[in-house]
Motif scaffolding. Structure first.
Motif, PDB file in Angstrom:
ATOM      1  N   ALA A 134       9.257  87.491  43.133  1.00 13.93           N
ATOM      2  CA  ALA A 134       8.734  88.844  43.403  1.00 13.93           C
ATOM      3  C   ALA A 134       8.983  89.741  42.199  1.00 13.93           C
ATOM      4  O   ALA A 134       8.112  90.542  41.806  1.00 13.93           O
ATOM      5  N   LEU A 135      10.157  89.618  41.589  1.00 13.18           N
ATOM      6  CA  LEU A 135      10.453  90.403  40.385  1.00 13.18           C
ATOM      7  C   LEU A 135       9.569  89.975  39.225  1.00 13.18           C
ATOM      8  O   LEU A 135       9.122  90.819  38.425  1.00 13.18           O
ATOM      9  N   PHE A 136       9.314  88.683  39.116  1.00 13.58           N
ATOM     10  CA  PHE A 136       8.417  88.175  38.062  1.00 13.58           C
ATOM     11  C   PHE A 136       7.024  88.788  38.203  1.00 13.58           C
ATOM     12  O   PHE A 136       6.418  89.224  37.206  1.00 13.58           O
ATOM     13  N   VAL A 137       6.527  88.831  39.431  1.00 14.25           N
ATOM     14  CA  VAL A 137       5.206  89.407  39.654  1.00 14.25           C
ATOM     15  C   VAL A 137       5.199  90.884  39.295  1.00 14.25           C
ATOM     16  O   VAL A 137       4.252  91.385  38.653  1.00 14.25           O
ATOM     17  N   GLU A 138       6.243  91.612  39.672  1.00 15.20           N
ATOM     18  CA  GLU A 138       6.332  93.026  39.318  1.00 15.20           C
ATOM     19  C   GLU A 138       6.354  93.214  37.803  1.00 15.20           C
ATOM     20  O   GLU A 138       5.670  94.096  37.258  1.00 15.20           O
ATOM     21  N   GLU A 139       7.140  92.382  37.113  1.00 14.55           N
ATOM     22  CA  GLU A 139       7.238  92.504  35.660  1.00 14.55           C
ATOM     23  C   GLU A 139       5.931  92.128  34.970  1.00 14.55           C
ATOM     24  O   GLU A 139       5.613  92.670  33.913  1.00 14.55           O
ATOM     25  N   SER A 140       5.187  91.182  35.573  1.00 13.46           N
ATOM     26  CA  SER A 140       3.922  90.759  34.955  1.00 13.46           C
ATOM     27  C   SER A 140       2.876  91.861  34.970  1.00 13.46           C
ATOM     28  O   SER A 140       1.891  91.798  34.218  1.00 13.46           O
ATOM     29  N   ARG A 141       3.085  92.870  35.793  1.00 12.62           N
ATOM     30  CA  ARG A 141       2.151  93.985  35.859  1.00 12.62           C
ATOM     31  C   ARG A 141       2.531  95.119  34.910  1.00 12.62           C
ATOM     32  O   ARG A 141       1.856  96.131  34.850  1.00 12.62           O
ATOM     33  N   LYS A 142       3.640  94.935  34.202  1.00 11.01           N
ATOM     34  CA  LYS A 142       4.058  95.899  33.194  1.00 11.01           C
ATOM     35  C   LYS A 142       3.614  95.427  31.818  1.00 11.01           C
ATOM     36  O   LYS A 142       3.403  94.233  31.591  1.00 11.01           O
ATOM     37  N   LYS A 143       3.515  96.346  30.917  1.00  7.56           N
ATOM     38  CA  LYS A 143       3.042  95.991  29.581  1.00  7.56           C
ATOM     39  C   LYS A 143       4.038  95.106  28.855  1.00  7.56           C
ATOM     40  O   LYS A 143       3.655  94.137  28.188  1.00  7.56           O
ATOM     41  N   THR A 147       8.922  88.927  32.052  1.00  4.09           N
ATOM     42  CA  THR A 147       8.332  87.836  32.841  1.00  4.09           C
ATOM     43  C   THR A 147       9.019  86.495  32.589  1.00  4.09           C
ATOM     44  O   THR A 147       9.225  85.713  33.515  1.00  4.09           O
ATOM     45  N   LYS A 148       9.363  86.209  31.342  1.00  2.00           N
ATOM     46  CA  LYS A 148       9.978  84.920  31.033  1.00  2.00           C
ATOM     47  C   LYS A 148      11.330  84.781  31.728  1.00  2.00           C
ATOM     48  O   LYS A 148      11.671  83.703  32.246  1.00  2.00           O
ATOM     49  N   THR A 149      12.082  85.863  31.746  1.00  2.00           N
ATOM     50  CA  THR A 149      13.406  85.812  32.379  1.00  2.00           C
ATOM     51  C   THR A 149      13.290  85.480  33.865  1.00  2.00           C
ATOM     52  O   THR A 149      13.974  84.573  34.366  1.00  2.00           O
ATOM     53  N   PHE A 150      12.427  86.203  34.561  1.00  2.00           N
ATOM     54  CA  PHE A 150      12.343  86.007  36.005  1.00  2.00           C
ATOM     55  C   PHE A 150      11.584  84.722  36.372  1.00  2.00           C
ATOM     56  O   PHE A 150      11.867  84.114  37.413  1.00  2.00           O
ATOM     57  N   TYR A 151      10.659  84.309  35.519  1.00  2.00           N
ATOM     58  CA  TYR A 151      10.002  83.013  35.743  1.00  2.00           C
ATOM     59  C   TYR A 151      11.031  81.889  35.596  1.00  2.00           C
ATOM     60  O   TYR A 151      11.093  80.960  36.413  1.00  2.00           O
ATOM     61  N   GLY A 152      11.859  81.997  34.553  1.00  2.00           N
ATOM     62  CA  GLY A 152      12.894  80.983  34.342  1.00  2.00           C
ATOM     63  C   GLY A 152      13.899  80.941  35.478  1.00  2.00           C
ATOM     64  O   GLY A 152      14.322  79.864  35.916  1.00  2.00           O
ATOM     65  N   LEU A 153      14.288  82.118  35.988  1.00  2.00           N
ATOM     66  CA  LEU A 153      15.222  82.152  37.111  1.00  2.00           C
ATOM     67  C   LEU A 153      14.595  81.552  38.366  1.00  2.00           C
ATOM     68  O   LEU A 153      15.264  80.833  39.133  1.00  2.00           O
ATOM     69  N   THR A 154      13.308  81.837  38.577  1.00  2.00           N
ATOM     70  CA  THR A 154      12.618  81.253  39.738  1.00  2.00           C
ATOM     71  C   THR A 154      12.626  79.740  39.656  1.00  2.00           C
ATOM     72  O   THR A 154      12.926  79.047  40.643  1.00  2.00           O
ATOM     73  N   PHE A 155      12.321  79.222  38.481  1.00  2.00           N
ATOM     74  CA  PHE A 155      12.307  77.766  38.299  1.00  2.00           C
ATOM     75  C   PHE A 155      13.705  77.186  38.486  1.00  2.00           C
ATOM     76  O   PHE A 155      13.880  76.143  39.119  1.00  2.00           O
ATOM     77  N   LEU A 156      14.718  77.884  37.945  1.00  2.00           N
ATOM     78  CA  LEU A 156      16.098  77.396  38.048  1.00  2.00           C
ATOM     79  C   LEU A 156      16.553  77.347  39.504  1.00  2.00           C
ATOM     80  O   LEU A 156      17.119  76.340  39.957  1.00  2.00           O
ATOM     81  N   PHE A 157      16.307  78.429  40.258  1.00  2.00           N
ATOM     82  CA  PHE A 157      16.720  78.445  41.660  1.00  2.00           C
ATOM     83  C   PHE A 157      15.953  77.408  42.474  1.00  2.00           C
ATOM     84  O   PHE A 157      16.510  76.792  43.399  1.00  2.00           O
ATOM     85  N   PHE A 158      14.680  77.223  42.147  1.00  2.00           N
ATOM     86  CA  PHE A 158      13.890  76.187  42.819  1.00  2.00           C
ATOM     87  C   PHE A 158      14.495  74.805  42.573  1.00  2.00           C
ATOM     88  O   PHE A 158      14.639  73.995  43.504  1.00  2.00           O
ATOM     89  N   PHE A 159      14.875  74.546  41.330  1.00  2.00           N
ATOM     90  CA  PHE A 159      15.465  73.246  41.003  1.00  2.00           C
ATOM     91  C   PHE A 159      16.804  73.068  41.709  1.00  2.00           C
ATOM     92  O   PHE A 159      17.113  71.986  42.218  1.00  2.00           O
ATOM     93  N   PHE A 160      17.601  74.137  41.764  1.00  2.67           N
ATOM     94  CA  PHE A 160      18.871  74.056  42.504  1.00  2.67           C
ATOM     95  C   PHE A 160      18.605  73.762  43.988  1.00  2.67           C
ATOM     96  O   PHE A 160      19.371  73.035  44.632  1.00  2.67           O
ATOM     97  N   GLY A 161      17.545  74.363  44.526  1.00  3.97           N
ATOM     98  CA  GLY A 161      17.192  74.081  45.916  1.00  3.97           C
ATOM     99  C   GLY A 161      16.845  72.626  46.136  1.00  3.97           C
ATOM    100  O   GLY A 161      17.267  72.008  47.126  1.00  3.97           O
ATOM    101  N   LEU A 162      16.086  72.047  45.199  1.00  4.06           N
ATOM    102  CA  LEU A 162      15.753  70.621  45.294  1.00  4.06           C
ATOM    103  C   LEU A 162      17.009  69.758  45.187  1.00  4.06           C
ATOM    104  O   LEU A 162      17.086  68.687  45.789  1.00  4.06           O
TER     105      LEU A 162
END
Length: 597
Positions: A134-143, A147-162
């Protein structure tokens, strides 16, 4: 109330209590084992590590292990509220959905059963990943958004979930659903970009799915239902979707295990298929007008795919714990749908608060009622027998639990289990053991053989056959079965010990020694194992090696009289330069008590 629960023998013995990698706490070697282990037909290293930490902190006190589950579940509910609030902006609706997730009686199994840590832990990372997305999407709408930080965190938490439970393989698809609503990215972002965005997630899913499949095959989870045709699995999947909906809205007769019927009556399958297809079509048709219905329904349908029975992993038809994430979609539909239906009410806000409060109070009452059935293993399985029919797994497990206090009733339960499901390996073996203990050797042998035929990867039926034939005086047949047991499980000290002793008794000393050596390696804390090995070595003319083993036995147990006598005679023989046979004629044969069967 779940904090007062005990360990369940079902799963938790093997998962936790007798697993030396887990119950010895956190250590570097145990972490390495967790990262590469496929034990118990799964790959979930973070779940293993969380259990290790619990043993480090609480030992074998179940209170602490239960507390960890409860805290993760509470955290998941709070995170769900925060995620929905951030994505939708709807405060009260988000709160009610989170309340349903926290307090619904379907959650009891995942929270009150310590072994289901993987449910609450994986969902914790699922929710964190949704939050950062959700934070990644919010940041992607800013100039110049991060985005890279929150995309990376999303991927990291997803991998931890797996790494906690592989059921999270559907997460990338859920992100695409959330892009449709409430994030509304399908209208303002190129669809191709949205899909490409998820490619790294899907690549990890492919890798983890392969690992999980190998683990399930290696563990034998796919064998019991391997002969079930595809059409029967599809039937069960359709009926399961309908049953889960029923249990969400009318949570009654919940239990730990629901047996698989094989084939469902045609009318059940037809009605379930009509329900699933019609609701799916309706959700698609109204996706623009009621996007929450579209997203909630396909969240439910999609996230349940890994556990809905299309790839049958074992003999159960459904499981309450499998609803932990999927029914969140149903809760969203119910709450947002009721809000839409009452949109024109004059006092909608007050009605929402009152209705939501009453609903959550009802959930609290039902959930506390269900927790009462999870205080110990006996209560859990007694409940399963009360609310299901022909539950051969429940009869078997209940028989195992009450065997200590009521062995006659346990025999009846094992017989009932085998009657319902002939060839059910665990019940056949337990029945054979019960008959064996009563001296009914011929009957026991038949059931040991049935257990072995059903599960050739289990060494215990062959061990039982070996002991039974040895007691009947048929030593050649006993030897054959002990050899088969060792071939299946070389790391079993019982199998190695009895095979070594029987070879010794048959005069095959040189063949017996490697097996007795293996017992000493497996049980370096057992003086009887070293004493037995010393006796065999002295018979084989290996006097110095025998003395070393007798000394080790005496060090471990200074009051072990037999080992002391053997050591004294062996030292005297070496001093007098006597033949080993001159003293070994008075040596007792190795004892089968080198281990405690």
């Amino acid at each position: 109330p779940s904090l007062r629960g005990q360990f369940m023998f079902y799963d938790e013995n093997g998962y936790l209590l007798v697993n030396p990698h887990v119950n010895s706490g956190l250590s570097w070697s145990n972490v390495v084992w967790a990262l590469f282990s496929l034990d118990h037909s799964n790959w979930f290293p973070l779940t293993w590590m969380s259990h290790m930490l619990d043993f480090q902190l609480f030992g074998t006190n179940p209170w602490g292990h239960h507390l960890t589950n409860v805290l993760f579940h509470a955290s998941n509910s709070v995170l769900l509220f925060l995620v929905l609030k951030r994505m939708t902006g709807a405060l009260w609706r988000s709160l009610i959905v989170a309340g349903l997730s926290a307090l619904h009686p379907l959650r009891v199994e995942s929270v009150a059963w310590i072994s289901e840590r993987k449910d609450v832990l994986s969902t914790f990372f699922w929710m964190l990943a949704l939050w950062t997305y959700a934070l990644f999407v919010e940041e992607s709408r800013k100039k110049y958004g991060k985005t890279k930080t929150f995309y990376g965190l999303t991927f990291l938490f997803f991998f931890f979930g797996l790494m906690s439970k592989t059921m999270l393989v559907t997460f990338p698809c859920v992100l695409l659903l959330l892009d449709f609503w409430p994030l509304n990215r399908w209208n303002i972002t190129n669809c191709r970009r949205l899909i490409l965005e998820k490619i790294p997630f899907f690549l990890v899913v492919l890798i983890i799915s392969k690992i999980s499949y190998v683990a399930q095959q290696r563990g034998g989870f796919m064998k019991e239902m391997a002969s079930l045709p595809l059409e029967a699995r599809v039937e069960n999947a359709l009926v399961s979707y309908a049953r889960y909906l029923g249990k969400f809205f009318f949570p009654s007769d919940l239990c730990i295990y629901y047996p698989h019927p094989g084939y469902w009556p045609g009318a059940y399958v037809l009605l379930a298929a009509l329900l699933v297809v019609s609701l799916s079509a309706f959700a698609w048709v109204v996706r623009r007008e009621f996007p929450y219905l579209f997203v909630g329904w396909f969240w439910y349908i999609g996230t349940a795919v890994p556990v809905i029975g299309l790839e049958q992993l074992n003999s159960q038809s459904i499981a309450d714990r499998y609803t932990y994430v999927p029914t969140l979609g149903v809760a969203i539909i119910a709450v947002w749908g009721l809000h839409a239906l009452t949109a024109r009410w004059r006092h909608q806000a007050k009605a929402t608060l009152l209705g939501g409060g009453l609903l959550l109070c009802a959930c609290v009452a039902l959930t506390r009622f269900e927790i009462g059935f999870w205080k110990d293993g006996e209560t859990v399985w007694k409940r399963a027998l009360a609310v299901t029919k022909d539950n051969y797994v429940a009869y078997c497990c209940y028989g195992i639990i009450i065997g200590q206090t009521d062995p006659d009733q346990s025999l009846v339960d094992f017989q009932e289990s085998v009657k319902i499901k002939p060839g059910f390996a665990e019940a056949e073996r337990c029945l054979a053991t019960a008959l064996h203990q009563r001296g009914r050797l011929d009957e026991a042998i038949l059931h040991y053989q049935a257990a072995w035929n059903s599960n050739p990867d289990d060494d215990r039926p062959q061990f039982g056959l070996g002991v039974a034939y040895a007691q009947k005086g048929e030593t050649d047949e006993a030897l054959l079965h002990f050899q088969k047991a060792v071939a299946v499980c070389p790391g079993s000290e019982n199998d190695q010990n009895y095979l070594g002793i029987l070879l010794f008794q048959k005069g095959r000393i040189s063949e017996a020694i490697p097996h007795l050596q293996k017992v000493a390696e497996l049980r370096p804390d057992n003086p009887a194992a070293f004493n037995n090995l010393g006796i065999a070595l002295i018979k084989n003319g290996q006097l110095d090696e025998a003395i070393t083993n007798f000394q080790e036995a005496v060090i471990l147990a200074p009051d072990f009289a037999q080992a002391q006598n053997n050591l004294a005679m062996a030292l005297n023989a070496r001093q007098q330069v006597a033949l080993p046979s001159a003293i070994s004629t008075n040596q007792p044969a190795p004892s089968n008590q080198a281990t405690n069967p």
